[in-house]
Design a protein around this motif. Structure first.
Motif, PDB file in Angstrom:
ATOM      1  N   VAL A  16       0.743  -1.014  -0.043  1.00  0.00           N
ATOM      2  CA  VAL A  16      -0.118  -0.056  -0.202  1.00  0.00           C
ATOM      3  C   VAL A  16       0.734   1.359  -0.159  1.00  0.00           C
ATOM      4  O   VAL A  16       1.648   1.400   1.102  1.00  0.00           O
ATOM      5  CB  VAL A  16      -1.008   0.128   1.185  1.00  0.00           C
ATOM      6  CG1 VAL A  16      -1.835   1.316   1.235  1.00  0.00           C
ATOM      7  CG2 VAL A  16      -1.882  -1.288   1.447  1.00  0.00           C
ATOM      8  N   PRO A  17       0.887   1.950  -1.175  1.00  0.00           N
ATOM      9  CA  PRO A  17       1.664   3.148  -1.172  1.00  0.00           C
ATOM     10  C   PRO A  17       1.096   4.363   0.047  1.00  0.00           C
ATOM     11  O   PRO A  17      -0.011   4.475  -0.136  1.00  0.00           O
ATOM     12  CB  PRO A  17       1.480   3.665  -2.590  1.00  0.00           C
ATOM     13  CG  PRO A  17       1.075   2.766  -3.108  1.00  0.00           C
ATOM     14  CD  PRO A  17       0.128   1.819  -2.497  1.00  0.00           C
ATOM     15  N   THR A  18       2.034   4.549   0.693  1.00  0.00           N
ATOM     16  CA  THR A  18       1.552   5.535   2.050  1.00  0.00           C
ATOM     17  C   THR A  18       1.636   7.141   1.836  1.00  0.00           C
ATOM     18  O   THR A  18       0.915   7.828   2.350  1.00  0.00           O
ATOM     19  CB  THR A  18       2.613   5.163   3.176  1.00  0.00           C
ATOM     20  OG1 THR A  18       3.733   5.374   2.633  1.00  0.00           O
ATOM     21  CG2 THR A  18       2.411   3.882   3.562  1.00  0.00           C
ATOM     22  N   VAL A  36       1.164  -4.189   3.662  1.00  0.00           N
ATOM     23  CA  VAL A  36       2.653  -3.613   3.734  1.00  0.00           C
ATOM     24  C   VAL A  36       2.516  -2.201   3.322  1.00  0.00           C
ATOM     25  O   VAL A  36       2.390  -1.760   2.156  1.00  0.00           O
ATOM     26  CB  VAL A  36       3.615  -4.443   2.778  1.00  0.00           C
ATOM     27  CG1 VAL A  36       4.873  -3.771   2.958  1.00  0.00           C
ATOM     28  CG2 VAL A  36       3.632  -5.801   3.027  1.00  0.00           C
ATOM     29  N   PHE A  37       2.433  -1.458   4.420  1.00  0.00           N
ATOM     30  CA  PHE A  37       2.278   0.111   4.377  1.00  0.00           C
ATOM     31  C   PHE A  37       3.919   0.516   3.783  1.00  0.00           C
ATOM     32  O   PHE A  37       4.690   0.505   4.554  1.00  0.00           O
ATOM     33  CB  PHE A  37       1.951   0.999   5.333  1.00  0.00           C
ATOM     34  CG  PHE A  37       0.665   0.547   5.841  1.00  0.00           C
ATOM     35  CD1 PHE A  37      -0.509   0.664   5.092  1.00  0.00           C
ATOM     36  CD2 PHE A  37       0.450   0.021   7.329  1.00  0.00           C
ATOM     37  CE1 PHE A  37      -1.856   0.270   5.479  1.00  0.00           C
ATOM     38  CE2 PHE A  37      -0.782  -0.330   7.553  1.00  0.00           C
ATOM     39  CZ  PHE A  37      -1.843  -0.047   6.745  1.00  0.00           C
ATOM     40  N   ASP A  38       4.001   0.970   2.429  1.00  0.00           N
ATOM     41  CA  ASP A  38       5.100   1.203   2.057  1.00  0.00           C
ATOM     42  C   ASP A  38       5.817   2.493   1.974  1.00  0.00           C
ATOM     43  O   ASP A  38       4.991   3.285   1.239  1.00  0.00           O
ATOM     44  CB  ASP A  38       5.179   0.651   0.569  1.00  0.00           C
ATOM     45  CG  ASP A  38       6.667   0.404  -0.316  1.00  0.00           C
ATOM     46  OD1 ASP A  38       7.580   0.518   0.732  1.00  0.00           O
ATOM     47  OD2 ASP A  38       6.536   0.443  -1.299  1.00  0.00           O
ATOM     48  N   LEU A  39       6.945   2.773   2.443  1.00  0.00           N
ATOM     49  CA  LEU A  39       7.521   4.027   2.621  1.00  0.00           C
ATOM     50  C   LEU A  39       8.529   4.125   1.661  1.00  0.00           C
ATOM     51  O   LEU A  39       9.333   4.861   1.217  1.00  0.00           O
ATOM     52  CB  LEU A  39       8.000   4.230   4.022  1.00  0.00           C
ATOM     53  CG  LEU A  39       7.002   4.534   5.102  1.00  0.00           C
ATOM     54  CD1 LEU A  39       7.826   4.497   6.220  1.00  0.00           C
ATOM     55  CD2 LEU A  39       6.329   5.589   4.602  1.00  0.00           C
ATOM     56  N   GLN A  40       9.074   2.736   0.887  1.00  0.00           N
ATOM     57  CA  GLN A  40      10.219   2.651   0.052  1.00  0.00           C
ATOM     58  C   GLN A  40       9.906   2.922  -1.362  1.00  0.00           C
ATOM     59  O   GLN A  40       9.626   3.961  -1.861  1.00  0.00           O
ATOM     60  CB  GLN A  40      10.870   1.256   0.410  1.00  0.00           C
ATOM     61  CG  GLN A  40      12.137   1.341  -0.127  1.00  0.00           C
ATOM     62  CD  GLN A  40      12.541  -0.046  -0.887  1.00  0.00           C
ATOM     63  OE1 GLN A  40      11.714  -0.946  -1.080  1.00  0.00           O
ATOM     64  NE2 GLN A  40      13.646  -0.212  -1.546  1.00  0.00           N
ATOM     65  N   HIS A 224      -1.794  -4.696  -6.418  1.00  0.00           N
ATOM     66  CA  HIS A 224      -3.277  -4.250  -6.678  1.00  0.00           C
ATOM     67  C   HIS A 224      -4.309  -4.836  -6.366  1.00  0.00           C
ATOM     68  O   HIS A 224      -4.318  -6.220  -6.074  1.00  0.00           O
ATOM     69  CB  HIS A 224      -3.412  -3.839  -8.176  1.00  0.00           C
ATOM     70  CG  HIS A 224      -4.587  -3.147  -8.655  1.00  0.00           C
ATOM     71  ND1 HIS A 224      -5.632  -3.356  -8.487  1.00  0.00           N
ATOM     72  CD2 HIS A 224      -4.502  -1.829  -9.073  1.00  0.00           C
ATOM     73  CE1 HIS A 224      -6.401  -2.287  -8.941  1.00  0.00           C
ATOM     74  NE2 HIS A 224      -5.690  -1.239  -9.134  1.00  0.00           N
ATOM     75  N   PRO A 225      -5.330  -4.281  -5.541  1.00  0.00           N
ATOM     76  CA  PRO A 225      -6.525  -5.146  -4.852  1.00  0.00           C
ATOM     77  C   PRO A 225      -7.359  -5.987  -6.029  1.00  0.00           C
ATOM     78  O   PRO A 225      -7.773  -6.880  -5.616  1.00  0.00           O
ATOM     79  CB  PRO A 225      -7.307  -3.922  -4.412  1.00  0.00           C
ATOM     80  CG  PRO A 225      -6.640  -2.834  -4.342  1.00  0.00           C
ATOM     81  CD  PRO A 225      -5.476  -2.790  -5.127  1.00  0.00           C
ATOM     82  N   VAL A 226      -7.194  -5.713  -7.295  1.00  0.00           N
ATOM     83  CA  VAL A 226      -7.760  -6.485  -8.080  1.00  0.00           C
ATOM     84  C   VAL A 226      -7.283  -7.882  -7.977  1.00  0.00           C
ATOM     85  O   VAL A 226      -7.988  -8.780  -8.544  1.00  0.00           O
ATOM     86  CB  VAL A 226      -7.901  -6.046  -9.572  1.00  0.00           C
ATOM     87  CG1 VAL A 226      -6.473  -5.982  -9.957  1.00  0.00           C
ATOM     88  CG2 VAL A 226      -8.721  -6.637 -10.417  1.00  0.00           C
ATOM     89  N   GLN A 227      -6.152  -8.080  -7.520  1.00  0.00           N
ATOM     90  CA  GLN A 227      -5.514  -9.458  -7.444  1.00  0.00           C
ATOM     91  C   GLN A 227      -5.889 -10.277  -6.184  1.00  0.00           C
ATOM     92  O   GLN A 227      -5.387 -11.393  -6.154  1.00  0.00           O
ATOM     93  CB  GLN A 227      -3.902  -9.187  -7.668  1.00  0.00           C
ATOM     94  CG  GLN A 227      -3.668  -8.598  -8.831  1.00  0.00           C
ATOM     95  CD  GLN A 227      -1.803  -8.312  -8.930  1.00  0.00           C
ATOM     96  OE1 GLN A 227      -1.267  -7.944  -7.880  1.00  0.00           O
ATOM     97  NE2 GLN A 227      -1.109  -8.579 -10.085  1.00  0.00           N
ATOM     98  N   LEU A 228      -6.444  -9.820  -5.334  1.00  0.00           N
ATOM     99  CA  LEU A 228      -6.416 -10.476  -4.019  1.00  0.00           C
ATOM    100  C   LEU A 228      -7.445 -11.607  -4.163  1.00  0.00           C
ATOM    101  O   LEU A 228      -7.140 -12.400  -3.443  1.00  0.00           O
ATOM    102  CB  LEU A 228      -7.097  -9.288  -2.985  1.00  0.00           C
ATOM    103  CG  LEU A 228      -6.336  -8.383  -2.316  1.00  0.00           C
ATOM    104  CD1 LEU A 228      -6.937  -7.118  -1.717  1.00  0.00           C
ATOM    105  CD2 LEU A 228      -4.944  -8.791  -1.645  1.00  0.00           C
ATOM    106  N   ASP A 229      -8.499 -11.463  -4.714  1.00  0.00           N
ATOM    107  CA  ASP A 229      -9.531 -12.608  -4.794  1.00  0.00           C
ATOM    108  C   ASP A 229      -8.798 -14.062  -5.287  1.00  0.00           C
ATOM    109  O   ASP A 229      -8.981 -14.877  -4.630  1.00  0.00           O
ATOM    110  CB  ASP A 229     -10.897 -12.301  -5.468  1.00  0.00           C
ATOM    111  CG  ASP A 229     -11.654 -11.319  -4.716  1.00  0.00           C
ATOM    112  OD1 ASP A 229     -11.418 -11.266  -3.762  1.00  0.00           O
ATOM    113  OD2 ASP A 229     -12.700 -10.838  -5.519  1.00  0.00           O
ATOM    114  N   TYR A 230      -8.249 -13.811  -6.480  1.00  0.00           N
ATOM    115  CA  TYR A 230      -7.683 -15.075  -6.988  1.00  0.00           C
ATOM    116  C   TYR A 230      -6.334 -15.467  -6.449  1.00  0.00           C
ATOM    117  O   TYR A 230      -5.758 -16.796  -6.325  1.00  0.00           O
ATOM    118  CB  TYR A 230      -7.544 -14.991  -8.360  1.00  0.00           C
ATOM    119  CG  TYR A 230      -6.925 -13.946  -9.268  1.00  0.00           C
ATOM    120  CD1 TYR A 230      -7.854 -12.803  -9.764  1.00  0.00           C
ATOM    121  CD2 TYR A 230      -5.709 -13.691  -9.144  1.00  0.00           C
ATOM    122  CE1 TYR A 230      -7.305 -12.091 -10.408  1.00  0.00           C
ATOM    123  CE2 TYR A 230      -4.957 -12.798 -10.046  1.00  0.00           C
ATOM    124  CZ  TYR A 230      -5.788 -11.582 -10.491  1.00  0.00           C
ATOM    125  OH  TYR A 230      -5.468 -10.722 -11.097  1.00  0.00           O
TER     126      TYR A 230
END
Length: 301
Positions: A16-18, A36-40, A224-230
């Motif tokens: 997740v881009p913060t 994963v809250f991403d700072l990098q 991307h959230p679209v990938q979560l289900d599968y």
């Protein structure tokens, strides 16, 4: 039949881009085992401070992200942003810190020492392995500390450094993926495959998920959230898996009662070591099922 194993699912780890507040807010309703809250990597250099401020604002307001494990990926500690990242998250209620581009045991131990100086409580550590040197040193990294709970592959950076063509079958990465999973399993670490970046090709992503699962990975990073289900589905045991797992446990228990150490199911010899696989599958399934029921109850209320 009794199972006592407790297994924490990490089927999906969503980056997740913060620096974008709406992404952090949207993540509160997403079905990701880990966030994963991403700072990098996903944050441009000119927006690092914005990212830190947004992360603090959102997590100080509420850490309610349903069942998701909360992880923060900081910038490398040797970079100009690493120390500032640690300062920004020093008092936040999170579950783990993800360290990028770890390449040696000493680098990990030094990072843990620095992190401990910045916090009042000890926190779980995860690492990205994303370079040839990291892969070659995976065994010493996984053996370095009990604080290390998970290894997350950075397959895109790794492929770039290996100078390979990225093909759908990921042939050029298989040696590295296999070496790291051997190291992770040798030291009882959770192991997560790298993300799939082609958002338009569901079939290619699903293949990558199944390939990682069959190699023995616990889950997959998601961009991307679209990938979560599968992706969740690929790493969730199916009814046939549960039926076989229960049959294995029952058969081994019956064999033990009869003075035997092995059992036979459908003309296949079942050794005692398969019980661990069976208990892990049942534990994962039960945990995922409980999460779904709890969230359904929450929605009804």
């Amino acid at each position: 039949m009794e199972t006592t194993m407790i297994y924490r699912p990490r089927r999906t780890m969503l980056y997740v881009p913060t620096h974008v507040e709406r992404y952090m807010e949207k993540a509160r309703s997403l079905d990701a085992d880990s966030l994963v809250f991403d700072l990098q990597e996903s944050v441009p250099p000119q927006l690092k401070e914005t990212a830190r401020e947004t992360l603090r604002k959102e997590l100080s307001r509420s850490t309610d992200y349903q069942h998701s494990e909360l992880v923060v990926r900081i910038n490398p500690l040797e970079s100009e942003w690493g120390a500032l990242d640690l300062e920004a998250i020093s008092d936040l209620e999170i579950d783990a810190i993800l360290l990028p581009h770890i390449e040696s045991k000493q680098q990990l131990l030094d990072a843990i020492e620095t992190i401990d100086k910045s916090r009042n409580n000890k926190i779980d550590i995860m690492v990205n392995i994303e370079s040839p040197l990291g892969v070659l040193h995976a065994e010493e990294i996984c053996a370095a500390s009990n604080r290390l709970v998970a290894v997350v592959m950075g397959t895109t950076d790794l492929a770039n450094e290996l100078k390979i063509n990225q093909t759908p079958d990921r042939l050029g990465l298989l040696t590295s993926l296999s070496l790291v999973i051997l190291a992770a399993r040798a030291y009882k670490k959770c192991i997560i495959d790298g993300p799939h970046f082609d958002l338009k090709s569901v079939e290619a992503c699903e293949f990558s998920c199944r390939q990682a699962r069959d190699l023995g990975y616990d889950g997959k990073a998601v961009v991307h959230p679209v990938q979560l289900d599968y992706t969740n589905d690929a790493f969730t045991p199916k009814q046939a898996d549960i039926a076989r797992a229960k049959a294995i446990i029952d058969a081994i228990e019956q064999a033990n009662k009869e003075g035997r150490n092995v059992a036979v199911i459908d003309d296949r010899l079942i050794e005692p070591s398969l019980r661990e696989w069976a208990e892990r599958v049942i534990s994962l399934y039960n945990t995922v099922k409980a999460i779904g029921q709890n969230e359904l109850l929450g929605a009804v209320r």
